[in-house]
Design an enzyme around this catalytic site. Structure first.
Site, PDB file in Angstrom:
ATOM      1  CB  CYS A  83      35.671  38.993  33.943  1.00  0.00           C
ATOM      2  SG  CYS A  83      35.772  37.404  33.099  1.00  0.00           S
ATOM      3  CG  HIS A 338      32.644  34.743  36.763  1.00  0.00           C
ATOM      4  ND1 HIS A 338      32.330  36.093  36.809  1.00  0.00           N
ATOM      5  CD2 HIS A 338      33.674  34.626  35.871  1.00  0.00           C
ATOM      6  CE1 HIS A 338      33.124  36.759  35.984  1.00  0.00           C
ATOM      7  NE2 HIS A 338      33.944  35.894  35.405  1.00  0.00           N
TER       8      HIS A 338
END
Length: 397
Positions: A83, A338
């Protein structure tokens, strides 16, 4: 850990960010072109010497970027770091300029998660020796462990921790409602957050970040030339990335109430930027609120709250838009969404807007420095990235 840093050696002079969401009508190519075009701000793409592309599962190699942009044989490096992928693209691009290898570069991150038909990350686990059992858990299950561990260690009543988690979700949805590019643009009541269906442990739907499509990009040059491009650039003060040894799942000393990688990367970034007290030196922060208890733990790991006290500070509104240190003023992963490869650069995009006074309805009064934080992996084994940027030259202490 030793790092020399590149304080005030490079600057951001252009940024772009697409809307985040379920973008069924836009391809990966469309998102990349949109973000890079915004970052160029009308400048000719030929001035860019090199590109760094961050994506986890939406393309392989630099061809993912060179083809839609029609690049004329420029170097394009594709990077991936869970991430923190977008932040990794930015970090490498900054180092390339600071080293003198290139004059002008672009870092871009992109992800198309919704087209997979799978609500989660586009990756499979590599073969292993079985000593990393936490990888067999879903992300919500892994991060849900933070909640009971934190309450147990610090003597917090479960209902108090639940209230703090709810406040994080409420705050970030409230912030995202003021952001025209956010995936979720509506406020959500505390009652609705707490009544939502459970996903893992005590994590409900509103405790989890959005799964979305999107892209963001930054144009980076040498700091001494920044004002040749724009009157109000962002100067890079610190970039720190660490990867943990991934021993948490079988280390009896690890108690799931902290991310040691975040602590290390934050301390390194503060040293690079000349920061002694982040609570006074940082005007606002964009942090990796993949799940609501994560943000609570991060407030302590980043030095914004004392150990065991973050839940109280959250409930007191210390990190609200009107608080002493606003956190995730753009809505964060929770509300903005996200798309993995883009999130790190999306955080920097908010710093770009806020430090230039261009954030519209969510504009903060006179911000001077911003921190961005990305976390990739799970509690007990992750990578952590921290950056500090400012609108003026000089240390941030």
């Amino acid at each position: 850990m030793s790092s020399n840093g590149i304080l005030d050696k490079v600057a951001v002079v252009g940024m772009g960010c697409t809307s985040f969401g379920e973008l069924w009508g836009a391809s990966t190519d469309d998102l990349l072109v949109d973000a890079v075009t915004q970052a160029l701000g009308g400048r000719d793409a030929d001035l860019v010497d090199a590109y760094w592309l961050g994506t986890v599962g939406s393309g392989q190699s630099g061809l993912t970027l060179s083809r839609p942009l029609g690049l004329d044989y420029r170097p394009v490096t594709r990077v991936e770091n869970f991430c923190a992928t977008g932040s990794e693209a930015f970090r490498n691009a900054c180092y390339a300029v600071a080293s003198g290898a290139y004059d002008r570069v672009i870092a871009v991150g992109v992800e198309k998660l919704k087209d997979s038909g799978y609500s989660g990350l586009l990756r499979t686990e590599p073969p292993g020796d079985g000593t990393a059992p936490e990888l067999s858990l879903t992300a919500p299950a892994a991060f849900s462990l933070l909640d009971p561990a934190y309450t147990g260690k610090h003597g917090v009543a479960p209902e108090q921790m639940r209230a703090a988690m709810t406040h994080v979700a409420w705050k970030n949805h409230r912030n995202g409602a003021r952001n025209p590019k956010a995936q979720y643009r509506s406020e959500v009541s505390r009652e609705k957050i707490e009544a939502a269906p459970k996903v893992a442990g005590r994590l409900g739907v509103y405790d989890c970040s959005g799964v979305s499509d999107g892209a963001a990009a930054a144009l980076i040059v040498r700091a001494e030339e920044a004002k040749d491009y724009v009157d109000n650039p962002l100067y890079v003060k610190a970039l720190s990335l660490v990867a943990g040894p991934m021993r948490g799942a079988f280390d009896p000393a690890y108690d799931f109430t902290t991310f040691p990688e975040v602590v290390r990367s934050a301390k390194d970034a503060y040293r690079q930027a000349g920061i002694e007290d982040p609570r006074t030196a940082i005007s606002f922060a964009e942090v990796h609120d993949c799940f609501t208890p994560t943000e609570i733990v991060l407030m302590e790991d980043l030095g914004f709250a004392e150990e065991g006290q973050a839940w109280k500070d959250v409930l007191a509104g210390e990190f609200d838009a009107e608080g002493r240190l606003p956190v995730n003023i753009d809505g964060g992963l929770k509300s903005f969404g996200h798309p993995v490869g883009a999130s790190g650069l999306r955080m920097l995009y908010e710093a770009w807007l806020q430090l230039r006074g261009e954030a519209g309805d969510r504009q903060l009064p006179d911000p001077r420095t911003a921190l961005t934080h990305n976390l990739g992996g799970r509690p007990g084994g992750c990578v952590s990235f921290v950056s500090v940027v400012g609108r003026e030259l000089g240390v941030c202490g």
